[in-house]
Scaffold this motif. Structure first.
Motif, mmCIF file in Angstrom:
data_model
loop_
_atom_site.group_PDB
_atom_site.id
_atom_site.type_symbol
_atom_site.label_atom_id
_atom_site.label_comp_id
_atom_site.label_asym_id
_atom_site.label_seq_id
_atom_site.Cartn_x
_atom_site.Cartn_y
_atom_site.Cartn_z
ATOM 1 N N THR A 136 -2.702 5.239 2.216
ATOM 2 C CA THR A 136 -2.344 4.284 3.275
ATOM 3 C C THR A 136 -2.688 4.863 4.649
ATOM 4 O O THR A 136 -3.226 4.164 5.507
ATOM 5 C CB THR A 136 -0.845 3.939 3.212
ATOM 6 N N GLY A 152 -13.369 2.452 5.869
ATOM 7 C CA GLY A 152 -12.077 2.715 5.244
ATOM 8 C C GLY A 152 -12.126 2.542 3.740
ATOM 9 O O GLY A 152 -11.501 3.313 2.986
ATOM 10 N N TYR A 153 -12.916 1.553 3.282
ATOM 11 C CA TYR A 153 -13.057 1.271 1.844
ATOM 12 C C TYR A 153 -13.673 2.472 1.116
ATOM 13 O O TYR A 153 -13.199 2.889 0.053
ATOM 14 C CB TYR A 153 -13.922 0.024 1.688
ATOM 15 N N MET A 212 0.829 -1.204 0.000
ATOM 16 C CA MET A 212 0.000 0.000 0.000
ATOM 17 C C MET A 212 0.867 1.259 0.000
ATOM 18 O O MET A 212 0.573 2.239 -0.687
ATOM 19 C CB MET A 212 -0.935 -0.008 1.222
ATOM 20 N N ASN A 248 -8.026 -5.678 6.053
ATOM 21 C CA ASN A 248 -8.963 -5.877 7.169
ATOM 22 C C ASN A 248 -9.148 -7.352 7.503
ATOM 23 O O ASN A 248 -9.439 -7.705 8.642
ATOM 24 C CB ASN A 248 -10.321 -5.254 6.838
ATOM 25 N N VAL A 279 -6.909 -2.953 0.635
ATOM 26 C CA VAL A 279 -7.703 -2.494 1.788
ATOM 27 C C VAL A 279 -8.628 -3.612 2.267
ATOM 28 O O VAL A 279 -8.749 -3.872 3.475
ATOM 29 C CB VAL A 279 -8.511 -1.228 1.423
ATOM 30 N N VAL A 319 -11.146 5.383 0.993
ATOM 31 C CA VAL A 319 -10.079 5.128 0.024
ATOM 32 C C VAL A 319 -10.582 5.313 -1.404
ATOM 33 O O VAL A 319 -9.884 5.872 -2.275
ATOM 34 C CB VAL A 319 -9.505 3.703 0.223
ATOM 35 N N ALA A 321 -6.351 4.576 5.265
ATOM 36 C CA ALA A 321 -6.752 3.192 5.543
ATOM 37 C C ALA A 321 -6.356 2.776 6.968
ATOM 38 O O ALA A 321 -7.114 2.098 7.671
ATOM 39 C CB ALA A 321 -6.112 2.250 4.528
ATOM 40 N N THR A 366 -8.303 3.621 10.492
ATOM 41 C CA THR A 366 -9.419 2.817 11.013
ATOM 42 C C THR A 366 -8.942 1.780 12.040
ATOM 43 O O THR A 366 -9.753 1.199 12.764
ATOM 44 C CB THR A 366 -10.134 2.071 9.869
#
Length: 606
Positions: free
Chosen positions: A190, A284-285, A182, A317, A313, A288, A193, A196
Motif C-alpha cells: 500500500t 505504481g502497477y 489495500m 488510480n 491499484v 506493486v 502504491a 505515486t
C-alpha cells in the motif's frame, strides 16, 4: 441598442479567471440546498454502489487463492479443488455486482432529476429576472450575450452537475474504500502504491491552474459568438445590401478564433489528465507487481492477494483521475455559475411602490415639472422640461433627430427614472405607482414593430389577453388592417414567423396599431406610428386614431409635421429642451424654430 448589424460585440482582450471561484461555488451550493433530501439519497446510493463494487476484487482474489491451493493440493495428492465453495462465492460476487449496478442506477436517476430541476429553476428565475430589469441593461448588452446566460451557461451547469457531483461522491468513496482494502492485504504494498500520489497531485494541480483561465475565456467568447450570429442574422438584409459580408466574416473569425484557441487549450489540458494519470498509475502497477511477487515467495501474502491488490491499484488510480477530470469540470461550472449569478444579481427596477396609487378611474392629465435627465449622469440631455397636459389633449412632440423626443416617452413609462424634477399623472408622481399598473395606463405604437411567432389573432390580442375574436376583428377594422388580413391565406389564423417577415413592414405597423386600439388605454403613445405606411393609409389611420384619442391623452412623435397639425399642443424640442410650445397656427405665427422645420419640409415636398 445603438449597434449596427455588423457590430461584433464587446471583445475582451484576454480570458480571466473566475472573479470569485469559492463564492460562486458557495452560491451554487446554497441554490441547490433546496434539494438536500434528494442529495442525501444520491450520497447513500452512490456510496452503497461503490462499496459493493469495491468488495468484489477481494472476493475474486480469495477464489483465485482457493483455485491455486486446490490445484497444488491435487498435484501433491493431498486434496482437490472445492468447486461447490467456489461456485457459492461466485454467486455472492455476482449478487454484489448486481446490487452495485442497481444502486448506481437509482442514484443516477435521482441525480438526473435534481440537475434538470436546477436547470429548470435557473431558467425560470432568469426569465422572471428579465422582466424586472431596467431597459438600460438591454441597451448596453448584445442579445446574444443575454441569451448565452440562459442557454450555454445553464446547459453547462446542468451537464456538469449531473456528472461531477456523483463522480466526486463515488470517487472519494472508492479512494477511501480501496485504500482500506489495500491495507488489509499488505501495508508495504500500500505504501508503494500511495507514493505515486504526490506526483499525480502535483501534475494535476499544474494542469488545473493552466486550464482554468481558458475555461473562463471559452464561456466568455461563446457569448460573443452567439451575440454576433444573432445580430447579423437579424440584420442579414442590411449586411447584404451594403456588401458588409467581409467585415462580418472578419469580426466573426476574430471572435471564433479566440473561442477556438481557448476551447482547444482548455480541452487539451483537461484531456492530458487521463494519460498522465495512466502513466503514473503504470509506474505504481509495475512496482506493486514486483513487490507482490517477492512477498508471495516469502509467504507473507497469498497468490490471490496479488491479483486483488493489482486490481485495487488499477482501480485506485481511476477515481483519482476522475477527480482530476471533475476538477476541470468544476472550473467550467464555477465560470458558468458566476455568469448566471451575475445576471440574477443585476440591479432591478423597483416593481412595487410603498402605498401605491390606485389606477382605477384615474384621470389622464400629465404634468412634467422641471425634468432633467441623461442616460449618463455626467451628460444631461434633457436640461429643464416642463409642460402641462390636460385629459383628452393630443400632444405632438417634434424636433430634429436626437432632440429627446423618444426619451420623453421612455421617462413617461418609467423605462428610465428622471435625474431631477418629477412627472405627474393625475397629480401623482409616477414613482408612486406600481410599474405594472402604471404601464397599463398606456398604449404604445413604436416605429420598430414587434410581433411574435404566432397567429395574427394572437398578436393583436396581446394588447388585451381576454379579448373576444369579435373585439380583435373590430380593432383590426379600426386600424384598417382587416382588409389585408382577409386576403392572407389563413386570415386571422395565419402564423407569423419569428421575424414576422411573411408580412410587409407597413402591414406589421397596422397590426401593432390594432393591438393598441384593442388595449383601450387611457394614454396613447405613438412614436412614428405611421412611418411605414403609405400616405393614403396614413390619412385613414389618422382618422381612426382621432376617434380613438377622444377622451384620451395622447402623445404623438412624428417627423412628418403634416400629420400633427390638429394637435392641441405641440412641444418643439431642440437639444433636450422645449424651445417652443403652442398649436400649429400659433407656432407658425412666431416664425421660430417650428416654422423653419415646417417650411423646410414643405419646400422639400414642393
Amino acid at each position: 441598442m445603438g449597434r449596427g448589424p455588423m457590430g461584433g460585440g464587446p471583445m475582451g482582450a484576454a480570458g480571466e479567471k473566475a472573479k470569485d471561484f469559492k463564492g460562486s461555488i458557495k452560491k451554487l451550493a446554497i441554490f441547490m440546498s433546496r434539494y438536500k433530501i434528494g442529495f442525501l439519497f444520491v450520497v447513500i446510493f452512490a456510496i452503497g454502489s461503490t462499496i459493493f463494487g469495491i468488495v468484489g476484487p477481494k472476493i475474486l482474489g480469495n477464489v483465485t487463492t482457493d483455485l491455486f491451493e486446490g490445484l497444488m493440493n491435487k498435484i501433491n495428492g493431498t486434496g482437490g479443488i472445492n468447486f461447490n465453495s467456489i461456485g457459492r462465492t461466485l454467486i455472492i460476487l455476482l449478487s454484489l455486482y448486481v446490487i452495485s449496478m442497481l444502486f448506481s442506477f437509482i442514484q443516477g436517476f435521482i441525480m438526473t432529476g435534481i440537475s434538470q430541476k436546477v436547470t429548470y429553476q435557473f431558467r425560470k428565475e432568469i426569465s422572471e429576472k428579465i422582466n424586472r430589469m431596467p431597459m438600460n441593461y438591454f441597451e448596453t448588452k448584445t442579445h446574444g450575450e443575454v441569451l448565452s446566460r440562459v442557454t450555454n451557461d445553464v446547459d453547462t451547469l446542468s451537464q456538469s452537475l449531473n456528472q461531477s457531483i456523483t463522480q466526486i461522491i463515488t470517487s472519494v468513496t472508492m479512494i477511501i474504500g480501496i485504500l482500506y482494502m489495500m491495507l488489509t492485504i499488505s501495508l508495504t504494498m500500500t505504501l508503494v502504491a500511495v507514493l505515486t500520489l504526490p506526483l499525480s497531485a502535483g501534475l494535476i494541480g499544474f494542469i488545473i491552474k493552466k486550464s482554468q483561465i481558458y475555461f473562463m475565456q471559452q464561456q466568455e467568447y461563446l457569448g460573443h459568438v452567439n451575440g454576433q450570429v444573432e445580430e447579423v442574422y437579424g440584420g442579414h438584409n442590411i449586411v447584404k445590401a451594403f456588401n458588409g459580408e467581409k467585415k462580418v466574416i472578419e469580426d466573426f473569425d476574430k471572435a471564433n478564433n479566440t473561442l477556438y484557441h481557448s476551447a482547444w487549450k482548455s480541452q487539451f489540458l483537461s484531456g492530458m489528465m487521463h494519460p498522465i494519470m495512466a502513466f503514473v498509475g503504470n509506474i505504481g502497477y509495475v512496482a506493486v507487481a514486483i513487490l507482490g511477487g517477492y512477498l508471495v515467495v516469502k509467504d507473507r501474502i497469498k497468490v490471490g492477494d496479488i491479483q486483488s491488490f493489482i486490481q485495487y491499484v488499477r482501480s485506485f488510480n481511476q477515481p483519482i483521475a476522475q477527480i482530476a477530470q471533475v476538477s476541470a469540470q468544476i472550473q467550467q461550472t464555477a465560470a458558468a455559475a458566476e455568469r448566471v449569478f451575475e445576471f440574477l444579481e443585476e440591479e432591478e427596477e423597483d416593481q412595487v411602490a410603498v402605498n401605491p396609487v390606485q389606477t382605477e378611474n384615474i384621470s389622464s392629465n400629465v404634468e412634467f415639472k422641471h425634468v432633467k435627465f441623461g442616460y449618463n449622469p455626467d451628460k444631461i440631455i434633457i436640461k429643464d422640461f416642463s409642460a402641462q397636459i390636460k385629459p383628452g389633449q393630443k400632444i405632438a412632440i417634434v424636433g430634429p433627430t436626437g432632440a429627446g423626443k423618444t426619451t420623453m416617452v421612455k421617462l413617461l413609462m418609467r423605462f428610465y427614472d428622471v435625474n431631477e424634477g418629477e412627472i405627474l399623472i393625475a397629480g401623482h408622481n409616477i414613482k408612486n405607482f406600481n410599474r405594472g399598473e402604471l404601464r397599463q395606463l398606456f398604449g404604445m405604437v413604436l416605429q420598430d414593430t414587434w410581433l411574435f411567432n404566432g397567429t395574427i389573432m394572437e398578436n393583436i390580442r396581446y394588447g388585451k389577453s381576454d379579448a373576444t375574436d369579435e373585439e380583435v376583428i373590430a380593432a383590426a377594422k379600426a386600424a384598417h388592417a382587416h382588409h389585408f388580413i382577409s386576403t392572407l391565406p389563413d386570415g386571422y389564423n395565419m402564423v407569423l414567423n419569428e421575424e414576422a417577415s411573411n408580412v410587409s413592414q407597413g402591414q406589421k405597423q397596422l397590426l401593432t396599431i390594432a393591438r393598441a386600439i384593442l388595449a383601450d388605454p387611457k394614454i396613447l403613445i405613438l412614436d412614428e406610428a405611421t412611418s411605414s405606411v403609405d400616405t393614403r393609409t396614413e390619412v385613414r389611420i389618422q382618422k381612426a386614431m382621432d376617434n380613438l384619442m377622444k377622451g384620451r391623452t395622447s402623445f404623438v412623435i412624428a417627423h412628418r409635421l403634416s400629420t400633427i397639425r390638429d394637435a392641441d399642443l405641440i412641444l418643439v424640442m431642440k437639444d433636450g429642451d422645449i424651445v417652443e410650445q403652442g398649436n400649429h397656427e400659433e407656432l407658425l405665427e412666431k416664425d421660430g424654430f417650428y416654422a423653419s422645420l415646417y417650411n423646410s419640409q414643405f419646400e422639400q415636398t414642393a
